[in-house]
Design a protein around this motif. Structure first.
Motif, PDB file in Angstrom:
ATOM      1  N   ALA A 158       0.829  -1.203   0.000  1.00 56.00           N
ATOM      2  CA  ALA A 158       0.000   0.000   0.000  1.00 56.00           C
ATOM      3  C   ALA A 158       0.861   1.250   0.000  1.00 56.00           C
ATOM      4  CB  ALA A 158      -0.926   0.012   1.211  1.00 56.00           C
ATOM      5  N   ILE A 159       0.408   2.247  -0.736  1.00 51.87           N
ATOM      6  CA  ILE A 159       0.979   3.594  -0.683  1.00 51.87           C
ATOM      7  C   ILE A 159      -0.006   4.439   0.112  1.00 51.87           C
ATOM      8  CG2 ILE A 159       1.615   5.629  -2.042  1.00 51.87           C
ATOM      9  CD1 ILE A 159       2.425   3.616  -4.270  1.00 51.87           C
ATOM     10  N   ILE A 160       0.494   5.091   1.148  1.00 54.90           N
ATOM     11  CA  ILE A 160      -0.379   5.731   2.137  1.00 54.90           C
ATOM     12  C   ILE A 160      -0.064   7.224   2.265  1.00 54.90           C
ATOM     13  CG2 ILE A 160      -0.895   5.850   4.625  1.00 54.90           C
ATOM     14  CD1 ILE A 160      -0.492   2.790   4.703  1.00 54.90           C
ATOM     15  N   ILE A 161      -1.130   8.024   2.265  1.00 56.25           N
ATOM     16  CA  ILE A 161      -1.018   9.442   2.634  1.00 56.25           C
ATOM     17  C   ILE A 161      -1.578   9.576   4.048  1.00 56.25           C
ATOM     18  CG2 ILE A 161      -1.795  11.796   2.171  1.00 56.25           C
ATOM     19  CD1 ILE A 161      -1.990  11.123  -0.743  1.00 56.25           C
ATOM     20  N   PRO A 162      -0.768   9.996   5.001  1.00 57.94           N
ATOM     21  CA  PRO A 162      -1.280  10.153   6.366  1.00 57.94           C
ATOM     22  C   PRO A 162      -2.229  11.345   6.474  1.00 57.94           C
ATOM     23  CG  PRO A 162       1.138  10.068   6.317  1.00 57.94           C
ATOM     24  CD  PRO A 162       0.673  10.300   4.917  1.00 57.94           C
ATOM     25  N   LYS A 165       1.860  -6.431   3.114  1.00 53.38           N
ATOM     26  CA  LYS A 165       3.175  -6.825   3.631  1.00 53.38           C
ATOM     27  C   LYS A 165       4.136  -5.641   3.714  1.00 53.38           C
ATOM     28  CE  LYS A 165       2.172 -11.197   4.051  1.00 53.38           C
ATOM     29  NZ  LYS A 165       2.690 -12.237   3.144  1.00 53.38           N
ATOM     30  N   ARG A 166       3.957  -4.674   2.817  1.00 54.84           N
ATOM     31  CA  ARG A 166       4.829  -3.493   2.835  1.00 54.84           C
ATOM     32  C   ARG A 166       3.988  -2.254   2.529  1.00 54.84           C
ATOM     33  NH1 ARG A 166       9.843  -5.998  -0.771  1.00 54.84           N
ATOM     34  NH2 ARG A 166      10.385  -7.656   0.700  1.00 54.84           N
ATOM     35  N   GLU A 167       4.307  -1.170   3.203  1.00 56.86           N
ATOM     36  CA  GLU A 167       3.631   0.098   2.912  1.00 56.86           C
ATOM     37  C   GLU A 167       4.693   1.187   2.794  1.00 56.86           C
ATOM     38  OE1 GLU A 167       4.124  -0.096   7.286  1.00 56.86           O
ATOM     39  OE2 GLU A 167       3.146  -1.486   5.882  1.00 56.86           O
ATOM     40  N   ARG A 168       4.363   2.191   2.005  1.00 53.80           N
ATOM     41  CA  ARG A 168       5.241   3.350   1.862  1.00 53.80           C
ATOM     42  C   ARG A 168       4.405   4.604   2.118  1.00 53.80           C
ATOM     43  NH1 ARG A 168       8.094  -0.247   2.315  1.00 53.80           N
ATOM     44  NH2 ARG A 168       9.868  -0.932   1.021  1.00 53.80           N
ATOM     45  N   ILE A 169       5.023   5.530   2.846  1.00 53.52           N
ATOM     46  CA  ILE A 169       4.340   6.771   3.228  1.00 53.52           C
ATOM     47  C   ILE A 169       4.759   7.885   2.284  1.00 53.52           C
ATOM     48  CG2 ILE A 169       3.802   8.321   5.141  1.00 53.52           C
ATOM     49  CD1 ILE A 169       3.226   5.290   5.624  1.00 53.52           C
ATOM     50  N   VAL A 170       3.785   8.610   1.738  1.00 53.03           N
ATOM     51  CA  VAL A 170       4.086   9.745   0.856  1.00 53.03           C
ATOM     52  C   VAL A 170       3.389  10.998   1.382  1.00 53.03           C
ATOM     53  CG1 VAL A 170       4.454   8.301  -1.175  1.00 53.03           C
ATOM     54  CG2 VAL A 170       2.175   9.212  -0.712  1.00 53.03           C
ATOM     55  N   CYS A 171       3.909  12.157   1.015  1.00 49.61           N
ATOM     56  CA  CYS A 171       3.364  13.434   1.496  1.00 49.61           C
ATOM     57  C   CYS A 171       2.607  14.192   0.414  1.00 49.61           C
ATOM     58  CB  CYS A 171       4.490  14.317   2.027  1.00 49.61           C
ATOM     59  SG  CYS A 171       5.371  13.605   3.415  1.00 49.61           S
ATOM     60  N   ASP A 172       2.217  13.508  -0.613  1.00 52.81           N
ATOM     61  CA  ASP A 172       1.575  14.165  -1.751  1.00 52.81           C
ATOM     62  C   ASP A 172       0.093  14.433  -1.499  1.00 52.81           C
ATOM     63  OD1 ASP A 172       4.021  13.853  -2.980  1.00 52.81           O
ATOM     64  OD2 ASP A 172       3.445  11.975  -3.958  1.00 52.81           O
ATOM     65  N   GLU A 173      -0.495  15.175  -2.447  1.00 54.83           N
ATOM     66  CA  GLU A 173      -1.943  15.343  -2.480  1.00 54.83           C
ATOM     67  C   GLU A 173      -2.478  14.612  -3.697  1.00 54.83           C
ATOM     68  OE1 GLU A 173      -4.085  19.139  -0.959  1.00 54.83           O
ATOM     69  OE2 GLU A 173      -2.303  19.809  -2.040  1.00 54.83           O
ATOM     70  N   ALA A 197       8.914  10.581   7.594  1.00 59.27           N
ATOM     71  CA  ALA A 197      10.146   9.785   7.561  1.00 59.27           C
ATOM     72  C   ALA A 197      10.633   9.387   8.948  1.00 59.27           C
ATOM     73  CB  ALA A 197      11.242  10.573   6.838  1.00 59.27           C
ATOM     74  N   ASP A 198      10.026   9.938   9.990  1.00 62.42           N
ATOM     75  CA  ASP A 198      10.481   9.647  11.354  1.00 62.42           C
ATOM     76  C   ASP A 198      10.239   8.166  11.688  1.00 62.42           C
ATOM     77  OD1 ASP A 198      11.143  11.034  14.175  1.00 62.42           O
ATOM     78  OD2 ASP A 198       9.682   9.417  14.456  1.00 62.42           O
ATOM     79  N   PRO A 199      11.245   7.468  12.185  1.00 60.08           N
ATOM     80  CA  PRO A 199      11.094   6.030  12.459  1.00 60.08           C
ATOM     81  C   PRO A 199       9.936   5.704  13.400  1.00 60.08           C
ATOM     82  CG  PRO A 199      13.400   6.658  12.544  1.00 60.08           C
ATOM     83  CD  PRO A 199      12.633   7.930  12.431  1.00 60.08           C
ATOM     84  N   LYS A 200       9.739   6.534  14.437  1.00 59.13           N
ATOM     85  CA  LYS A 200       8.626   6.274  15.368  1.00 59.13           C
ATOM     86  C   LYS A 200       7.278   6.407  14.665  1.00 59.13           C
ATOM     87  CE  LYS A 200      10.728   7.550  19.809  1.00 59.13           C
ATOM     88  NZ  LYS A 200      10.635   8.473  20.976  1.00 59.13           N
ATOM     89  N   ALA A 201       7.145   7.439  13.823  1.00 54.91           N
ATOM     90  CA  ALA A 201       5.879   7.636  13.103  1.00 54.91           C
ATOM     91  C   ALA A 201       5.654   6.509  12.099  1.00 54.91           C
ATOM     92  CB  ALA A 201       5.886   8.992  12.394  1.00 54.91           C
ATOM     93  N   GLU A 231       8.851  19.542  17.009  1.00 57.17           N
ATOM     94  CA  GLU A 231       8.310  20.243  15.846  1.00 57.17           C
ATOM     95  C   GLU A 231       8.905  19.670  14.560  1.00 57.17           C
ATOM     96  OE1 GLU A 231       5.922  22.543  15.747  1.00 57.17           O
ATOM     97  OE2 GLU A 231       5.664  22.348  17.916  1.00 57.17           O
ATOM     98  N   LEU A 232       8.085  18.996  13.788  1.00 55.94           N
ATOM     99  CA  LEU A 232       8.518  18.416  12.518  1.00 55.94           C
ATOM    100  C   LEU A 232       7.581  18.871  11.413  1.00 55.94           C
ATOM    101  CD1 LEU A 232       9.063  14.715  13.704  1.00 55.94           C
ATOM    102  CD2 LEU A 232      10.828  16.471  13.460  1.00 55.94           C
ATOM    103  N   ASP A 233       8.118  19.056  10.200  1.00 56.05           N
ATOM    104  CA  ASP A 233       7.209  19.322   9.083  1.00 56.05           C
ATOM    105  C   ASP A 233       6.665  17.973   8.573  1.00 56.05           C
ATOM    106  OD1 ASP A 233       9.082  18.163   7.313  1.00 56.05           O
ATOM    107  OD2 ASP A 233       9.951  20.087   6.778  1.00 56.05           O
TER     108      ASP A 233
END
Length: 591
Positions: free
Chosen positions: A497-501, A551-559, A525-529, A517-519
């Motif tokens: 899955a590709i995920i937008i939080p 089995k695998r997910e990737r986090i993206v910051c796009d719209e 990209a933060d390991p805890k998040a 404070e993180l953007d």
């Protein structure tokens, strides 16, 4: 008692007969004011447009494209064109130049009607590139471009000559003649022009109008695009009943406009309701002490609300939470109980439960442009709202299932066909007249339709097992920390899955967990998040069959939006475009 009408323009006759003095039939926002058009205004302006177009030599079967946001003039145009025998081709104002030129040429458009000057500046150069350039008219007033103000004057001048001609056209128009061509939003491939008749549209609108509990002295807010047949059919429903229609300025002003006109309901797609749900959830996170505790209890109760639990204790608890919390939500939306129709894709059960608890009653329905559009809907009149289903099939329609579970439907709601594309028509309407919807479903308790996935979206893993991505995506989006997601894995060993939080919720979580404070990019990209989001995926996996596990997910910051081409105009995933956009990430996942 409502009476079914034969032609679109018969709605005007019925409105004039039943509500001649109604002053706010169609309304639009202008600054802080509502500009209201009466039934008499509606009838008058529609007729004047019919007279004007007829006097200019446009006639039976000529195609007219409209490009505008929701506004009363869209209805004047719709009615005027239908009375003059012209075919209405409503188009989204957010398409690309390539999409516009394709539709203009393919539809053989002779007239392009544009809403505003800014839209005109974007579209006029495209019109000049047409194979046979069309004539342009502007809805807004203009001293330099021929506009509706000019057309109304022409209509007044030629009325005596043109009125008998228009009446003759109306009398001779068959109910099965095409009145509109609607180009599908196209999650895959080139858009197709769906031809719909007067009878298609009026049969369908009447079918859901008789299920409506909102009355003629009430108001509905309209904000989904009228060029989409879903909102258009609902607008016909409102006109069947005589409900006042208020057009929101934009999706961004939805809450303000609901409150300002004190609407009694609206229709929406799930993404809009998901955004409203998220805002209500976020409101509770900013409270402290006793207020936060009460809000949390009311929130949990609403998310698990059982509409059919009639016990006195249960009802009393709901009433307490209503006084303390839910009534405040309604106050921010105008103060009324509401009836909300949801369609376009499946909606999470918790959202329906929460809104219903707050007396913002959601009824889910199902349909498609090729079915004019409604095939099934939960019924407010009967009090039927079976969560997880889209209700019973519409009256006087047939429904059956193919061997693979595909939903097939037959009846007066099925389109005439695709414009200039008999081959594609034969692919979806079989020799027995059944429309093949492309959706997989089943009947719950033998009568309530449940949609499980899109046939074309189901993919096969390399191990031979099938995965229904939409089901998994909806389960993932039940988490407040996931705004959107895209499940992949065709011909691969496993699904990913590709995920937008949902960054508003994720930043709140980060603050509570001392991440500083993180953007958005830093947080994603933060390991805890990343570990936290992975735990949400694992929670979803626990409810799935082993071969469906992500089995695998990737986090993206796009719209993902219609404007960047990653969502359709009805906010559905454009899977081919997303696959292309994230080809690098997908390759990395399966390397």
């Amino acid at each position: 008692m409502l009476q079914e009408v034969a032609h679109i323009y018969d709605l005007l006759t019925k409105l004039e007969e039943r509500f001649p003095d109604k002053q706010d039939m169609l309304c639009r926002r202008s600054g802080k004011e509502w500009i209201r058009f009466s039934v008499k205004d509606y009838v008058r302006y529609s007729n004047l447009l019919a007279y004007a177009f007829s006097s200019m030599g446009y006639g039976k079967g000529d195609k007219v494209v409209t490009i505008c946001n929701n506004r009363p003039e869209w209805n004047f145009t719709d009615m005027g064109l239908s009375m003059a025998g012209l075919i209405h081709v409503p188009v989204y104002p957010t398409l690309s130049a390539d999409e516009y030129i394709y539709i203009f040429n393919h539809s053989d458009a002779k007239i392009i009607i544009i809403g505003t000057l800014s839209q005109y500046r974007k579209i006029e150069p495209i019109v000049r590139k047409m194979d046979k350039p069309a004539r342009i008219f502007l809805m807004d007033d203009s001293d330099n471009i021929q506009c509706f103000r000019d057309l109304y004057k022409i209509g007044e001048r030629v009325e005596l000559v043109q009125k008998p001609k228009i009446e003759k056209i109306k009398a001779e128009t068959g109910t099965d003649e095409p009145v509109s061509i609607i180009y599908t939003s196209g999650t895959t491939g080139t858009p197709k022009g769906v031809m719909l008749s007067h009878h298609n549209l009026m049969f369908n609108a009447y079918g859901h109008a008789v299920k409506q509990t909102v009355r003629s002295d009430q108001k509905m807010l309209s904000f989904l695009p009228l060029c989409h047949v879903y909102e258009r059919s609902m607008n016909y429903e409102y006109q069947y009943i005589g409900i006042s229609i208020y057009y929101a300025e934009s999706l961004g002003t939805l809450a303000r406009d609901l409150a300002d006109c004190r609407a009694d309901g609206f229709c929406a797609v799930p993404r809009v309701l998901e955004m409203m749900y998220s805002k209500l959830e976020a409101a509770g996170k900013h409270l402290k002490g006793f207020k936060k505790t009460v809000y949390g209890l009311a929130w949990d109760f609403a998310n698990n609300y059982d509409n059919y639990n009639k016990s006195l204790i249960y009802r009393a608890k709901r009433n307490i939470y209503d006084r303390l919390v839910y009534s405040k939500w309604r106050e921010n939306l105008g103060g009324h109980e509401m009836l909300i129709v949801s369609g376009g894709s499946s909606i999470q059960a918790k959202i329906i439960r929460l809104f219903n608890a707050a007396r913002l009653h959601i009824y889910e329905g199902y349909g498609m442009t090729e079915a004019s559009p409604v095939i099934a809907v939960n019924n407010p009149v009967e009090g039927i709202n079976i969560i997880g289903t889209v209700g019973k099939p519409m009256e006087r329609t047939e429904l059956k299932f193919a061997e693979d579970g595909e939903i097939l439907t037959k009846g007066p709601h099925v389109m005439l066909g695709y414009y200039k594309n008999p081959e594609a028509t034969r692919e979806v309407i079989d020799s027995d007249g059944f429309l093949h919807t492309g959706d997989i479903g089943r009947l719950v308790d033998g009568k309530y339709l449940q949609i499980t996935d899109r046939k074309k979206e189901i993919f096969k893993l390399s191990l031979g097992k099938y995965v229904a991505p939409q089901v998994i995506e909806n389960m993932l989006k039940e988490s407040p920390y996931i705004q959107n997601c895209f499940v992949i894995g065709e011909n691969q060993k496993f699904a990913s899955a590709i995920i937008i939080p949902d960054f508003e919720h994720l930043h709140h979580w980060a603050k509570e967990n001392g991440l500083g404070e993180l953007d958005n990019h830093q947080l994603a990209a933060d390991p805890k998040a990343v570990t936290f989001l992975h735990s949400i995926v694992e929670q979803t996996n626990s409810k799935l069959a082993p071969h469906e596990h992500i089995k695998r997910e990737r986090i993206v910051c796009d719209e993902w939006t219609p404007s960047n081409g990653l969502l359709s105009q009805t906010l559905k995933l454009k899977r081919a475009k997303l696959t292309s956009r994230y080809s690098g990430i997908i390759s990395e996942i399966y390397r």
